[in-house]
Scaffold this active site. Structure first.
Site, PDB file in Angstrom:
ATOM      1  N   GLY A 110       0.503  -6.996   3.415  1.00 26.98           N
ATOM      2  CA  GLY A 110       1.657  -6.122   4.185  1.00 26.98           C
ATOM      3  C   GLY A 110       0.896  -4.617   4.920  1.00 26.98           C
ATOM      4  CG  ASN A 123      10.029   1.943   3.163  1.00 25.44           C
ATOM      5  OD1 ASN A 123       9.232   2.613   5.130  1.00 25.44           O
ATOM      6  ND2 ASN A 123       9.214   2.563   2.235  1.00 25.44           N
ATOM      7  CD  GLN A 163      11.353  -3.134   3.146  1.00 24.01           C
ATOM      8  OE1 GLN A 163      11.775  -4.095   2.880  1.00 24.01           O
ATOM      9  NE2 GLN A 163      10.149  -3.180   1.586  1.00 24.01           N
ATOM     10  CB  SER A 201       4.225  -8.351   2.996  1.00 28.45           C
ATOM     11  OG  SER A 201       4.401  -8.488   2.319  1.00 28.45           O
ATOM     12  CB  SER A 202       3.324 -13.578   1.175  1.00 24.89           C
ATOM     13  OG  SER A 202       4.116 -14.493   0.528  1.00 24.89           O
ATOM     14  CG  HIS A 203       5.513  -8.781  -1.877  1.00 27.21           C
ATOM     15  ND1 HIS A 203       5.753  -7.627  -3.004  1.00 27.21           N
ATOM     16  CD2 HIS A 203       4.600  -8.386  -1.332  1.00 27.21           C
ATOM     17  CE1 HIS A 203       4.871  -6.891  -2.428  1.00 27.21           C
ATOM     18  NE2 HIS A 203       4.776  -6.762  -1.905  1.00 27.21           N
ATOM     19  CB  THR A 219     -12.808 -17.745   1.053  1.00 26.25           C
ATOM     20  OG1 THR A 219     -13.925 -18.195   1.511  1.00 26.25           O
ATOM     21  CG2 THR A 219     -12.079 -19.033   0.314  1.00 26.25           C
ATOM     22  CB  CYS A 272       4.809   2.074  -1.961  1.00 28.75           C
ATOM     23  SG  CYS A 272       5.325   0.660  -1.917  1.00 28.75           S
TER      24      CYS A 272
END
Lengths: 384, 393
Positions: free
Chosen positions: A70, A150, A180, A200-202, A245, A330
């Site tokens: 993110g 958030n 979020q 974001s993935s997590h 990559t 954060c």
């Protein structure tokens, strides 16, 4: 048993993501840029993940660009759009309650000479459409508004940005930090009038280390519909917008986590019920006030336990295996800028806790939290 | 190439009959610290310990940086060992030091001939070798007063050694040579510096930390552990005790006058530390106090904390200004850790207006509301011990 109620900080990786990730690590570990079979297998994994994210956002797969997460998506959107737009003007508009990963790159641009307007939030943490309309002028190059805050869960009027831009015929790029919101409410960037969107993935049960930026109309070899420039150079990956990559295992897990997400409508109803259950429990403890507005995203409930500082309460709950956030994960130990901008008193801010749900949250976890808060309130001595 | 590290003994050279004992301690410490990098042969001769790696490929730069943190050495150098043959010295010196010599413009040669049977005198060595170096490195000139580099030639009993400018050692006394002491460590800037200063005087350290969950978090203790890791690079392994302190703080808050709570808390800390110290063969306590720094460090308050224990209390920072302490913390490497923003037990329940001139009899009478002996013994009994060794992380 543990009660993990800090799902805005991160989430447990779901089994589907674990298995996709592990396959990508153990079997399909080739480089997606290699032109032989082993590379093609890895490329197929990237394409599959890209497609599942595109479906979720009702957009084309060629409009999705993978990043490391993110924070990088937000930096790429903001720094990339400002670089591409700098001849068109110098005003940037954001809300005063953005996440540090938006505030950070914008402050950086401010130091470089951009004029930054930070829209004031009301007592519910929401910016006003009128303020937004007044702030946008023909020299505006970028507007960045978060979909869901958030810390308190307030839903922002992101759609108003497109109307504001159209009124003054500005070519401003519109970015939305939807980190979020993604997976929790239906997001269709094209319908919202958004040019760039970060996810974001997590935060949705995928692994850490992957995120994505939606770019309306795509990007290829320095040509794009939306004005954006890369911030990293030196490769053909992600159609040169984000070379390097690709972390195939993390992206594979990201894609699998997105595919495994439940239908938002049904799940949202369950989360509303969980929030009701929580609020009733908090009421029975007493001395606790909610800081999130009623119409916030129900996944996030910010509260203040009056008279008891956040940190001792968080530590006390942690010793019982109940995890909530004191402020935002954060910004360790810092007082909340969002609550301050909402005009909350110092006592409310220093006693604030954030509770956040996920699709795995159970009522038993809320029971553990309530009994923890009750015992904590009785045993923790009041602060200074 | 036959390289060694020459470690020059510091203060212990002034010792008389028991000098050998101090030297043995230094050798033991040096062997232990260097063992991470392989096997070493350590020999003591003429106020110097010579450390020779068994393996040619040993990382001597890493070894030098470890040795610079060993208390008891005044100076050290990485040196080339040569046979006591002047021709060999003449031909090897210029090439051994060529990197250093080519990056400077002035030098001087300094010869020490402790083996008086060597055919040339020290001034002769200097003059002949100096001329040879001038030929080999024409850009150089000699400056005997302020040279950029000193080329050292040591003719010792068993061999000759060549090295450049000597590095400064950590100074002080060999670890353990002065006994053991227990330092009260909070996580702030001062106590790690105090611990380091007393370790430098040869004290082996035990550390006592007070944890008050839930008012202090796990990160506060993790921070203290990283501080001690840094210090242990100098002091050697540290015995670390974490004392459960919540109940005492809550009882003080509930039962004692607010304006005396800080001084009472500190007296508890001293008493608990004294019990732990006595159980662990420590002969003194160490604190990071400095006169007048905060309300609990006024002369009156210090008198009250002092009166809590009968063992000596060392306060090496007592006459230092904050900026001097900060400069020391930066040198040791603890400053950046100390300023991390986690609550420690000293800041929990800080009174708004602490008494700056507390009188002992009032403090003692306020304390009589508490079962002091039981609280102190319970806390000391409940302390968790671990060992912290930054070299073995």
């Amino acid at each position: 048993m543990e009660a993990y109620l800090d799902n805005c900080a991160t989430t447990q990786v779901c089994p589907e993501a674990v298995s996709a990730l592990s396959d990508a690590v153990l079997k399909n570990w080739g480089n997606p840029s290699s032109l032989y079979k082993k590379g093609n297998e890895a490329l197929a994994i990237l394409d599959g993940a890209r497609l599942s994210i595109a479906k979720r956002l009702s957009c084309g797969a060629d409009e999705i660009f993978f990043t490391s997460g993110g924070t990088e998506s937000n930096s790429l959107a903001i720094l990339g759009a400002a670089a591409a737009m700098k001849r068109g003007g110098n005003r940037i508009i954001i809300s005063s309650v953005e996440h540090p990963s938006v505030e950070g790159p914008v402050s950086h641009l401010e130091a470089d000479g951009f004029e930054v307007i930070r829209l004031r939030a009301d007592s519910e943490g929401r910016i006003s459409e009128d303020d937004l309309f007044r702030a946008v002028n023909s020299k505006t190059v970028l507007i960045s508004i978060m979909a869901v805050n958030n810390e308190v869960g307030t839903i922002q009027p992101v759609e108003a940005a497109r109307r504001a831009v159209a009124r003054v015929r500005s070519g401003a790029v519109i970015h939305c930090d939807a980190i979020q919101a993604f997976g929790k409410i239906d997001l269709k960037p094209s319908a919202m009038g958004v040019d760039l969107m970060s996810i974001s993935s997590h935060k949705i049960h995928g692994p850490k280390g992957a995120g994505a930026l939606y770019v309306r109309g795509g990007y290829k070899n320095n040509r794009s519909f939306v004005k954006i420039s890369p911030c990293v150079f030196g490769g053909l990956q992600e159609r040169t917008l984000r070379p390097g990559t690709e972390p195939v295992p993390a992206i594979a897990g990201f894609g699998a986590a997105v595919s495994a997400l439940p239908d938002t409508r049904g799940e949202l109803g369950r989360i509303y019920a969980l929030r009701e259950y929580l609020l009733r429990g908090l009421g029975s403890v007493g001395g606790i006030v909610p800081n999130s507005p009623d119409d916030a995203l129900p996944y996030i409930v910010n509260i203040s336990v009056l008279g008891i500082n956040s940190e001792p309460m968080m530590n006390f709950l942690s010793s019982r295996g109940v995890y909530v956030s004191s402020g935002s994960a954060c910004s360790k130990g810092m007082k909340s800028r969002v609550l301050k901008n909402m005009g909350l008193s110092g006592d409310r801010i220093s006693s604030a806790l954030r509770i956040s749900f996920s699709r795995f949250t159970k009522t038993e976890e809320i029971d553990m939290l309530i009994s923890g808060l009750r015992d904590g309130k009785n045993s923790i001595r009041r602060g200074r | 190439m036959n390289e060694v590290i020459l470690l020059k003994n510091g203060e212990i050279v002034l010792k008389g009959l028991n000098r050998r004992k101090f030297e043995d301690m230094l050798i033991k410490t040096t062997r232990r610290r260097l063992s991470a990098l392989g096997e070493w042969r350590l020999t003591a001769a003429q106020s110097t310990i010579i450390a020779k790696p068994s393996d040619e490929g040993t990382d001597l730069d890493a070894a030098v940086s470890i040795c610079r943190k060993i208390f008891g050495f005044a100076g050290l150098s990485r040196a080339l060992t040569l046979p006591k043959d002047f021709e060999a010295i003449l031909s090897a010196t210029g090439s051994y030091l060529s990197d250093e010599l080519s990056s400077v413009s002035t030098f001087k040669v300094c010869a020490k001939r402790s083996d008086k049977k060597f055919p040339l005198t020290s001034p002769e060595i200097c003059s002949i070798l100096g001329n040879r170096l001038l030929e080999e490195h024409p850009h150089l000139s000699v400056d005997v007063h302020n040279p950029d580099i000193v080329v050292n030639i040591e003719i010792r009993d068993d061999a000759a050694f060549v090295h450049g400018t000597q590095l400064k050692g950590a100074g002080g006394m060999p670890t353990g040579s002065s006994g053991k002491a227990a330092v009260l460590i909070s996580g702030g800037i001062d106590s790690p510096v105090a611990a380091w200063m007393m370790a430098k005087r040869g004290l082996q350290l035990t550390a006592v930390h007070f944890a008050s969950p839930p008012y202090t978090g796990e990160r506060a203790e993790m921070k203290v552990r990283s501080l001690l890791e840094k210090i242990s690079l100098y002091s050697g392994p540290i015995s670390f005790f974490t004392v459960p302190f919540t109940e005492i703080q809550e009882q003080i808050k509930d039962n004692c006058p607010e304006e005396l709570s800080t001084v009472i808390m500190r007296r508890f800390m001293m008493k608990i530390s004294a019990v732990i110290a006595a159980d662990n063969d420590c002969g003194a306590l160490i604190t990071g106090e400095s006169v007048g720094q905060v309300a609990s460090q006024t002369l009156h308050a210090l008198a009250c904390t002092d009166a809590a224990v009968s063992m000596p209390v060392f306060r090496p920072l007592i006459g230092m200004d904050k900026d001097e302490v900060v400069a020391a913390a930066r040198r040791i490497g603890t400053f950046d850790i100390s300023v991390l923003p986690y609550e420690d037990c000293c800041t929990v329940f800080t009174p708004k207006h602490p008494r700056t001139r507390p009188k002992l009899k009032y403090v003692e009478s306020a304390e009589s509301a508490l079962d002091t002996d039981k609280l102190v013994n319970d806390a000391a009994d409940g302390a968790q011990r671990s060992v912290i060794d930054g070299l073995r992380m």
